[in-house]
Design an enzyme around this catalytic site. Structure first.
Site, PDB file in Angstrom:
ATOM      1  N   THR A 123      -0.571 -16.160  40.129  1.00  9.32           N
ATOM      2  CA  THR A 123       0.448 -16.996  39.493  1.00  9.32           C
ATOM      3  C   THR A 123       1.737 -16.186  39.398  1.00  9.32           C
ATOM      4  O   THR A 123       1.720 -15.036  38.933  1.00  9.32           O
ATOM      5  CB  THR A 123      -0.018 -17.421  38.087  1.00  9.32           C
ATOM      6  OG1 THR A 123      -1.292 -18.049  38.215  1.00  9.32           O
ATOM      7  CG2 THR A 123       0.947 -18.393  37.454  1.00  9.32           C
ATOM      8  N   GLU A 137     -12.268 -19.762  34.186  1.00 11.19           N
ATOM      9  CA  GLU A 137     -13.144 -18.581  34.219  1.00 11.19           C
ATOM     10  C   GLU A 137     -14.548 -18.998  33.806  1.00 11.19           C
ATOM     11  O   GLU A 137     -14.725 -19.806  32.902  1.00 11.19           O
ATOM     12  CB  GLU A 137     -12.590 -17.496  33.297  1.00 11.19           C
ATOM     13  CG  GLU A 137     -11.298 -16.938  33.866  1.00 11.19           C
ATOM     14  CD  GLU A 137     -10.649 -15.874  32.997  1.00 11.19           C
ATOM     15  OE1 GLU A 137     -11.182 -15.557  31.929  1.00 11.19           O
ATOM     16  OE2 GLU A 137      -9.591 -15.371  33.402  1.00 11.19           O
ATOM     17  N   LYS A 180       1.977 -24.978  38.765  1.00  4.15           N
ATOM     18  CA  LYS A 180       1.003 -24.092  38.108  1.00  4.15           C
ATOM     19  C   LYS A 180       1.407 -23.840  36.647  1.00  4.15           C
ATOM     20  O   LYS A 180       0.600 -23.976  35.727  1.00  4.15           O
ATOM     21  CB  LYS A 180       0.888 -22.775  38.893  1.00  4.15           C
ATOM     22  CG  LYS A 180      -0.009 -21.743  38.259  1.00  4.15           C
ATOM     23  CD  LYS A 180      -1.452 -22.187  38.200  1.00  4.15           C
ATOM     24  CE  LYS A 180      -2.233 -21.405  37.172  1.00  4.15           C
ATOM     25  NZ  LYS A 180      -3.521 -21.972  36.867  1.00  4.15           N
ATOM     26  N   ASN A 220      -0.550 -25.375  33.184  1.00  2.00           N
ATOM     27  CA  ASN A 220      -1.132 -24.540  32.123  1.00  2.00           C
ATOM     28  C   ASN A 220      -0.415 -24.738  30.791  1.00  2.00           C
ATOM     29  O   ASN A 220      -1.031 -24.671  29.726  1.00  2.00           O
ATOM     30  CB  ASN A 220      -1.114 -23.067  32.533  1.00  2.00           C
ATOM     31  CG  ASN A 220      -2.439 -22.688  33.198  1.00  2.00           C
ATOM     32  OD1 ASN A 220      -3.324 -23.526  33.329  1.00  2.00           O
ATOM     33  ND2 ASN A 220      -2.581 -21.444  33.601  1.00  2.00           N
ATOM     34  N   CYS A 223      -4.742 -16.561  31.157  1.00  2.00           N
ATOM     35  CA  CYS A 223      -3.623 -17.310  31.744  1.00  2.00           C
ATOM     36  C   CYS A 223      -2.727 -18.062  30.764  1.00  2.00           C
ATOM     37  O   CYS A 223      -1.511 -17.975  30.870  1.00  2.00           O
ATOM     38  CB  CYS A 223      -4.163 -18.264  32.801  1.00  2.00           C
ATOM     39  SG  CYS A 223      -4.843 -17.367  34.205  1.00  2.00           S
ATOM     40  N   ASP A 230       1.219 -17.603  30.914  1.00  2.00           N
ATOM     41  CA  ASP A 230       1.899 -18.621  31.724  1.00  2.00           C
ATOM     42  C   ASP A 230       2.895 -19.438  30.890  1.00  2.00           C
ATOM     43  O   ASP A 230       3.965 -19.803  31.374  1.00  2.00           O
ATOM     44  CB  ASP A 230       0.871 -19.544  32.409  1.00  2.00           C
ATOM     45  CG  ASP A 230       0.071 -18.805  33.491  1.00  2.00           C
ATOM     46  OD1 ASP A 230       0.270 -17.588  33.670  1.00  2.00           O
ATOM     47  OD2 ASP A 230      -0.765 -19.448  34.164  1.00  2.00           O
TER      48      ASP A 230
HETATM   49  N1  LIG Z   1      -8.446 -15.967  35.867  1.00  2.00           N
HETATM   50  C1  LIG Z   1      -8.011 -17.207  35.994  1.00  2.00           C
HETATM   51  O1  LIG Z   1      -8.579 -18.145  35.386  1.00  2.00           O
HETATM   52  C2  LIG Z   1      -6.848 -17.530  36.895  1.00  2.00           C
HETATM   53  C3  LIG Z   1      -6.632 -18.871  37.250  1.00  2.00           C
HETATM   54  C4  LIG Z   1      -5.540 -19.176  38.044  1.00  2.00           C
HETATM   55  C5  LIG Z   1      -4.674 -18.184  38.459  1.00  2.00           C
HETATM   56  N2  LIG Z   1      -4.890 -16.899  38.081  1.00  2.00           N
HETATM   57  C6  LIG Z   1      -3.948 -15.875  38.553  1.00  2.00           C
HETATM   58  O2  LIG Z   1      -4.515 -15.160  39.641  1.00  2.00           O
HETATM   59  C7  LIG Z   1      -4.168 -13.776  39.573  1.00  2.00           C
HETATM   60  C8  LIG Z   1      -5.420 -12.939  39.499  1.00  2.00           C
HETATM   61  O3  LIG Z   1      -6.145 -13.312  38.353  1.00  2.00           O
HETATM   62  P1  LIG Z   1      -7.682 -12.883  38.139  1.00  2.00           P
HETATM   63  O4  LIG Z   1      -8.118 -13.500  36.871  1.00  2.00           O
HETATM   64  O5  LIG Z   1      -8.428 -13.132  39.377  1.00  2.00           O
HETATM   65  O6  LIG Z   1      -7.467 -11.334  37.905  1.00  2.00           O
HETATM   66  P2  LIG Z   1      -8.591 -10.179  37.817  1.00  2.00           P
HETATM   67  O7  LIG Z   1      -8.028  -9.155  36.919  1.00  2.00           O
HETATM   68  O8  LIG Z   1      -9.910 -10.800  37.498  1.00  2.00           O
HETATM   69  O9  LIG Z   1      -8.658  -9.630  39.313  1.00  2.00           O
HETATM   70  C9  LIG Z   1      -7.602  -8.962  39.936  1.00  2.00           C
HETATM   71  C10 LIG Z   1      -8.208  -7.902  40.830  1.00  2.00           C
HETATM   72  O10 LIG Z   1      -7.164  -7.318  41.618  1.00  2.00           O
HETATM   73  C11 LIG Z   1      -7.471  -5.950  41.774  1.00  2.00           C
HETATM   74  N3  LIG Z   1      -6.251  -5.259  42.187  1.00  2.00           N
HETATM   75  C12 LIG Z   1      -5.180  -4.910  41.448  1.00  2.00           C
HETATM   76  N4  LIG Z   1      -4.261  -4.326  42.220  1.00  2.00           N
HETATM   77  C13 LIG Z   1      -4.760  -4.272  43.474  1.00  2.00           C
HETATM   78  C14 LIG Z   1      -4.282  -3.760  44.711  1.00  2.00           C
HETATM   79  N5  LIG Z   1      -3.095  -3.179  44.799  1.00  2.00           N
HETATM   80  N6  LIG Z   1      -5.079  -3.863  45.792  1.00  2.00           N
HETATM   81  C15 LIG Z   1      -6.298  -4.442  45.717  1.00  2.00           C
HETATM   82  N7  LIG Z   1      -6.816  -4.953  44.570  1.00  2.00           N
HETATM   83  C16 LIG Z   1      -6.036  -4.865  43.460  1.00  2.00           C
HETATM   84  C17 LIG Z   1      -8.014  -5.528  40.434  1.00  2.00           C
HETATM   85  O11 LIG Z   1      -8.788  -4.342  40.518  1.00  2.00           O
HETATM   86  C18 LIG Z   1      -8.863  -6.751  40.058  1.00  2.00           C
HETATM   87  O12 LIG Z   1     -10.206  -6.625  40.474  1.00  2.00           O
HETATM   88  C19 LIG Z   1      -3.247 -13.645  38.375  1.00  2.00           C
HETATM   89  O13 LIG Z   1      -1.917 -13.806  38.816  1.00  2.00           O
HETATM   90  C20 LIG Z   1      -3.630 -14.825  37.500  1.00  2.00           C
HETATM   91  O14 LIG Z   1      -2.583 -15.251  36.672  1.00  2.00           O
HETATM   92  C21 LIG Z   1      -5.989 -16.540  37.323  1.00  2.00           C
END
Ligand SMILES: NC(=O)c1ccc[n+]([C@@H]2O[C@H](COP(=O)([O-])OP(=O)(O)OC[C@H]3O[C@@H](n4cnc5c(N)ncnc54)[C@H](O)[C@@H]3O)[C@@H](O)[C@H]2O)c1
Length: 400
Positions: A118, A145, A203, A207, A259, A263
């Site tokens: 996001t 999640e 997005k 949210n 989020c 957000d």
């Molecule tokens: N969790 C949710 O419900 C959700 C829903 C929609 C959107 N999002 C968005 O998606 C994005 C990720 O969210 P998430 O919940 O999956 O995060 P998360 O923290 O669960 O996962 C992110 C992963 O990225 C890895 N990472 C960080 N820097 C890195 C790099 N340089 N190279 C490789 N890996 C790297 C971390 O180690 C981690 O495992 C965010 O922007 C979030 O806002 C999350």
């Protein structure tokens, strides 16, 4: 196709799993444990569908810590790294996304980069212009999640943001949308292709609407509690209007999770120089709710008169069946209690340490409940039934 996925979190892993049903996917993370877990077919996050698919489905999925392995021959590379809200700049910290874009381009100049993280409204357009790299698209993620894979198997919609004046990229965006839809179980999934800035706005506005709805029922509940009214009857009566509906209306200690808090703040930041009242109110409403909840807990504990009172926090998670307590609302309540000087202890079985942020963790439930003057629970679980007289909760429906 060859597809790379950067970031093995909720978003990256669920997308990697679903895409690897029909394509070769290489998923990358900087966390060696997550890479190992996926290669051992163990989900690093609590999600029963991801666990089942890793164990039982013939996935074409490999995890690695080497970004080159994921990008060198990929046609599409998804970025799903964190974008935390930076309280100093009042904006998302997008540095991990920008860093990964550079790394991908050093390895592969041609692949289509799909930002799933996001991002602030306008981010993708800016980065396309700044780097003169037209092969970047943005596709918002709507998963919950704990149901990350389920929500990609049955998505409410697939949205792809692309520069609509670029016919070749529109075609590639459509191929990406079709690829996601083909791997899903749901049929006739609405697919929307729009410019990147509109897709980013979808997005954040989606949210923020969810946060608004949570805040609305929480403020209704605050009113009912202060006036000694039956919140459940009011909510049921309100929700029977089909325009409102009896769903997503369970009072809580505030909206939380990774989020919604960040957000809503990002959308408010994007409103700079645009008239608004509501977006700011949603952010402030969540603070007011936590202030109110903390006050009620202190009253129930008899604090400060009873200076030896102990507040027992039952679970740090937002929901039952979760192992995730990033930004959970109870933590905001705990901070307020701590500032009043009352002792707080935690029952959280997913924590192995004896301390969490300076609070004592007591995972022996008998001991936890006997030392606690009042037990606070955002969501009630069956362990609490024998000690309900000590429990403070606003959970009416044991859901959401
Ligand atoms: N969790 C949710 O419900 C959700 C829903 C929609 C959107 N999002 C968005 O998606 C994005 C990720 O969210 P998430 O919940 O999956 O995060 P998360 O923290 O669960 O996962 C992110 C992963 O990225 C890895 N990472 C960080 N820097 C890195 C790099 N340089 N190279 C490789 N890996 C790297 C971390 O180690 C981690 O495992 C965010 O922007 C979030 O806002 C999350």
């Amino acid at each position: 196709m060859q597809i790379g996925v950067i970031g093995i979190g909720y978003v990256g892993l669920s997308n990697a799993v679903i895409l690897s049903l029909n394509h070769n996917v290489v998923a990358v993370d900087i966390s060696a444990e997550k890479v190992q877990a996926v290669n051992d077919k163990k989900s690093p996050i609590v999600d029963c569908d991801i666990q089942e698919y890793l164990e039982k489905k013939p996935l074409h999925l490999v995890a690695t810590d080497k970004i080159a392995d994921a990008c060198a021959s990929a046609e599409y590379v998804l970025i799903a790294t964190p974008t935390n809200y930076d309280e100093k700049t009042n904006f998302f910290d997008t540095s991990s996304v920008e860093k990964v874009i550079k790394e991908i381009r050093n390895i592969n100049k041609d692949c289509v980069i799909v930002i799933k993280s996001t991002v602030p409204v306008g981010f993708t357009k800016e980065i396309i212009e700044k780097t003169n790299d037209e092969k970047i698209i943005f596709s918002p993620e709507f998963l919950r999640e704990g149901k990350a894979l389920y929500d990609n198997l049955y998505p409410s919609r697939i949205i792809v943001g692309v520069d609509k004046d670029n016919a070749e990229m529109v075609k590639k965006a459509q191929i990406f949308a079709n690829t996601m839809a083909e791997s899903a179980k749901a049929e006739n999934i609405p697919v929307l292709v729009m410019n990147t800035t509109e897709a980013e706005a979808v997005k954040l506005f989606a949210n923020t609407y969810l946060a608004l709805r949570v805040s609305y029922f929480n403020e209704l509940d605050t009113y009912a509690e202060i006036h000694g009214l039956n919140a459940r009857e009011i909510i049921e009566g309100v929700g029977l209007d089909s325009r409102i509906g009896n769903h997503y209306n369970n009072p809580s200690f505030g909206y939380g999770g990774y989020c919604l808090p960040k957000d809503t703040k990002q959308l408010l930041a994007n409103y700079k120089n645009v008239p608004e009242n509501l977006i700011r109110a949603i952010v402030e409403s969540n603070r007011t709710r936590k202030d109110f909840i903390a006050q009620r807990i202190l009253q129930k504990a008899g604090f400060p008169k009873n200076s030896a009172a102990v507040v027992g926090v039952f679970r740090l998670t937002m929901k039952s069946n979760s192992d995730n307590f990033r930004q959970s609302s109870i933590q905001g309540v705990m901070e307020r209690l701590k500032n009043h000087g009352v002792k707080v202890v935690i029952y959280e079985p997913t924590l192995k340490a004896e301390q969490f942020n300076g609070y004592q963790v007591i995972n022996d439930f008998e001991k936890f409940s006997s030392v606690s003057t009042v037990i606070v629970a955002n969501r009630v679980e069956k362990e609490l039934l024998p000690v309900l007289d000590k429990v403070y909760t606003r959970d009416l429906y044991q859901r959401d």
